[in-house]
Write an enzyme that holds these catalytic residues in place. Structure first.
Site, PDB file in Angstrom:
ATOM      1  CB  SER A 293      -0.864   0.020   1.265  1.00  0.00           C
ATOM      2  OG  SER A 293      -0.082   0.423   2.375  1.00  0.00           O
ATOM      3  CG  ASP A 294       1.507   5.877  -1.100  1.00  0.00           C
ATOM      4  OD1 ASP A 294       2.505   5.917  -0.347  1.00  0.00           O
ATOM      5  OD2 ASP A 294       1.336   6.704  -2.004  1.00  0.00           O
ATOM      6  CE1 TYR A 295       5.562   7.237   5.659  1.00  0.00           C
ATOM      7  CE2 TYR A 295       3.516   7.590   6.840  1.00  0.00           C
ATOM      8  CZ  TYR A 295       4.890   7.580   6.810  1.00  0.00           C
ATOM      9  OH  TYR A 295       5.601   7.929   7.925  1.00  0.00           O
TER      10      TYR A 295
END
Ligand code: BGC
Length: 770
Positions: A293-295
């Site tokens: 996932s992104d942050y």
């Protein structure tokens, strides 16, 4: 200078040729490596508890940039428990080793960690920002830059980079347009593939290879109003035709991992979007790596309104997300969801297997300390060779937007040069966005570069002339991470200006180094006004009144609105943010040691009101063709035309194009067509030209773009030399997605166009039947 890249190209060709011959051997080898990997990973997973499996799905950040404390208590305890699969933001062999030691020596199953970082346009040696790299139109240079970044990153213990970012962007307000390759899907795919190859090399087990992480999947560049993290909504046909090709090209190039984006795709956040992460990415495209996932993007799905953290974590796992960055949603909820029957052990196993496979492919089980080598760390970063490559890349990335009366190149001697502007005697802003390990203190300012190349003859003066901005609210946002981001000269604005004007009066030519500072583009840096900040514009206006030739060296992380500058400056050289060797590269080009050859990969609007503006738009039912008109698709107050079109860029020399010669005008089925133009260097300098091929498909079952880039060749011409440039065209280049999303071509007329930019082409028609 040239030999460096030419040599590399030959090497790659040789490698490619070697790879083609024993293809069946290579396939056989892959199958046996896969079989070995399966046996190994299955064996390991049999020994793993559910907690250890979930631990592999957990990616944490070290916070090193702030505290340096990776082995703090919480992290160390989790490492020992096997509750962490990877760490990002930690680099340097000593740091990486201390974390890897805990995982490998003190956890029950000794599973090594994967170490990632945002290595975006170089690691220690910083290359131009990605948008600048894209304007080189040179895949050898781009691949080489990624290879050097991989070499430096592995020398500091890393094995995974959060790059390439391949999001198509048509909106210059969006700050992250600086991180991509512009607006064209086919061209974006070429760059994506070159980057993946440069990072991953011939094998991920190589000591100098890193695994690429393609981001942000998907459509992140389509944010409404260019506002960061905003909603994206588009038709499937537009996704497939215009936004998906670069991601697909990265899969085809063998990218090992993908990152899900923050936005929604068709109403469902990408991070929990099963259609996106499984049906499209894996089933249709055949991706066999892992998705991170992104942050904290997983946690943010709750803000998108899809439920609490446990719910969205279960959704994400089922959708095909394998690793959760920072938010610990997987770590804190999946076991409960398993007990409650909300996820299955098979789903946890699948994600765990993919993460372990990545580590296996990187050779980390064979040697967890593979890229932890203090000798390499001492000798292989920021080397003279790497700096030279960065300088060459920067020189090739510059786009000459204007050059009246051949004011450029400048004379090295005998001419008094007034260097002015807040970006002239400035090292920090040379590097651009995303330079985690880049050291701005080691970059070359434009003033230094000019002195290096022209010699300190006493004919060069310098005055700052203006601050980056005088807008205090804007400045405090730019300085979010510390007051040092924009350095301010405390003198009153008029005093700064007078000093610059005085210098300029005593000069023959003014070189104004202006534009955007480092923090004006990149993540969370959307701008509604994309002009040069007012304080700098005031300076430019005062200088223009002197009647001396005004050369603008423009720094920018996005297309800017430059109508005044285009009318009033004698020359504009767009240098983006050129990286560590910025000043030397700028000076080499200003003085004509390298003749500019860069071409835009994004359209430059005249006004923000025209955005989104891009060359490959559909026709409307009421197209506007100029002049006064009512009930046509146009504005009352501004032209439809961009200030500078896609593909645009001047040279110090002049290239003339002959008419297109076609091998045939009537074709059938899989026949191939060749289209040739003669290009002549009719100017005074040897130089490079990017010859561009566009095709239009005027009649089809769906409305088609007015034209689409289908090829390019970068050629070098001596003064007076003519070269015939031939493009081979096959039905493959005529394909598009129809309304059933079937990718095919339809028979009929096609217009082949070849030229120096998307708006300046020669054209010829063919009929092509099935
Ligand atoms: C960005 C990503 C980046 C990640 C890790 C996010 O905010 O969108 O591009 O890779 O942070 O730093």
């Amino acid at each position: 200078m040239k030999i460096f890249f030419t040599k590399r190209r030959v090497n790659y060709l040789t490698t490619a040729a070697l790879l083609v011959l024993p293809l069946s051997n290579a396939l056989g080898q892959k199958a046996s490596t896969d079989a070995k990997m399966n046996i190994f990973v299955s064996g390991l997973m049999k020994k793993m508890t559910v907690d250890e499996k979930i631990g592999q799905l957990n990616l944490i950040t070290s916070g090193m940039a702030i505290t340096g404390a990776v082995t703090n208590n919480g992290v160390e305890a989790n490492l020992k428990k096997g509750a962490i699969g990877g760490i990002f933001g930690l680099y340097g062999t000593a740091n990486v080793k201390s974390a890897q030691d805990v995982a490998v020596k003190n956890s029950r199953l000794h599973i090594p960690l994967i170490f990632g970082l945002d290595v975006i346009h170089g690691h220690r040696t910083i290359f131009p920002i990605p948008l600048g790299m894209s304007t080189t139109w040179d895949m050898g240079i781009i691949e080489q830059s990624a290879h050097i970044a991989a070499k430096e990153a592995t020398a500091e213990g890393l094995n995974w980079v959060f790059s390439p970012m391949v999001d198509i962007a048509r909106d210059a307000r969006w700050g992250r347009i600086s991180e991509g390759s512009g607006e064209d899907p086919w061209y974006g795919g070429q760059v994506a593939a070159a980057m993946v190859k440069g990072y991953q090399g011939s094998s991920l087990t190589n000591a100098d290879a890193v695994m690429a992480c393609v981001k942000h999947f998907a459509l992140y560049g389509g944010a409404e109003a260019g506002r960061e993290y905003n909603t994206v909504d588009m038709s499937r046909i537009r996704m497939y035709q215009d936004y998906m090709p670069p991601y697909k090209a990265a899969v085809d190039a063998g990218a090992g991992s993908f990152m899900s984006s923050f936005n929604v795709v068709d109403g469902v956040p990408a991070t929990v979007n099963k259609w996106l992460l499984t049906d499209l990415l894996r089933k249709q495209w055949g991706f066999d790596g892992f998705v991170v996932s992104d942050y904290t993007a997983l946690n943010e799905v709750t803000n998108h309104g899809l439920g609490d953290l446990q719910t969205v974590s279960a959704l994400a796992l089922k959708a095909g997300l394998d690793m959760d960055m920072v938010g610990e949603g997987f770590l804190s909820t999946l076991k409960t969801s398993l007990k409650q029957g909300k996820v299955t052990i098979a789903e946890i196993d699948l994600a765990c297997r993919r993460v372990l496979e990545a580590k296996y492919k990187l050779g980390l089980f064979a040697n967890p300390y593979k890229s932890i080598d203090a000798t390499r760390e001492a000798n292989e970063v920021l080397t003279p060779e790497h700096r030279k490559a960065a300088r060459i890349a920067a020189e090739h990335s510059f786009v000459l937007l204007k050059n009246d009366n051949q004011i450029l190149p400048l004379k090295k001697s005998g001419s008094r040069i007034a260097v002015v502007g807040p970006l002239a005697d400035n090292k920090r802003d040379m590097l651009g966005t995303w330079v985690i390990a880049g050291e701005w203190q080691k970059s070359i300012s434009v003033l230094e570069g000019i002195k290096n190349v022209a010699g300190n003859s006493g004919l060069i003066t310098y005055a700052k002339g203006a601050n980056i901005t005088e807008d205090t609210a804007f400045m405090s946002r730019l300085n979010f991470f510390g007051q040092q981001m924009v350095s301010i000269d405390k003198r009153p604005a008029n005093e700064l200006l007078e000093e610059a004007v005085d210098n300029a009066k005593r000069s023959d030519v003014i070189v104004a180094v202006v534009g955007e500072s480092q923090s004006m583009s990149g993540e969370s840096s959307s701008r509604a006004d994309i002009s040069i900040p007012e304080s700098q514009q005031n300076m430019l206006k005062a200088l223009a009144k002197l009647g001396k030739p005004l050369v603008i060296v423009l720094f920018n992380g996005r297309p800017l609105t430059l109508t005044w500058e285009n009318e009033n400056a004698a020359a504009i050289l767009d240098v983006w943010a050129p990286g560590t060797e910025a000043g030397n590269a700028v000076a080499e080009v200003l003085f004509g040691n390298y003749i500019p050859s860069g071409k835009l990969t994004t359209t430059f609007p005249r006004s923000v009101g025209q955005i989104p503006i891009y060359y490959n738009h559909l026709n409307t039912g009421r197209p506007y063709s100029g002049g006064p008109a009512k009930f046509k698709s146009n504005y009352l107050d501004i032209s439809n035309d961009p200030l500078y079109p896609f593909g645009y860029g001047l040279s110090y020399t002049k290239f003339n194009y002959g008419d297109i010669k076609l091998s045939k005008t009537n074709l059938k089925g899989n026949e191939a067509l060749t289209a040739t133009v003669a290009v002549t260097n009719a100017g005074k300098y040897a130089g490079e030209e990017v010859v561009q091929l566009y095709i239009s498909d005027p009649v089809a079952s769906v409305s088609r773009a007015v034209k689409e880039l289908k090829g390019f060749q970068k050629i070098n011409l001596q003064v007076g030399e003519t070269k015939n440039v031939t493009f081979n065209i096959t039905p493959e280049q005529l394909k598009f997605y129809n309304s059933q999303l079937k990718y095919d071509w339809e028979p009929g007329e096609f217009i082949v166009q070849i030229g120096t930019n998307s708006a300046d082409v020669k054209a010829a028609k063919v009929q092509w039947v099935k």
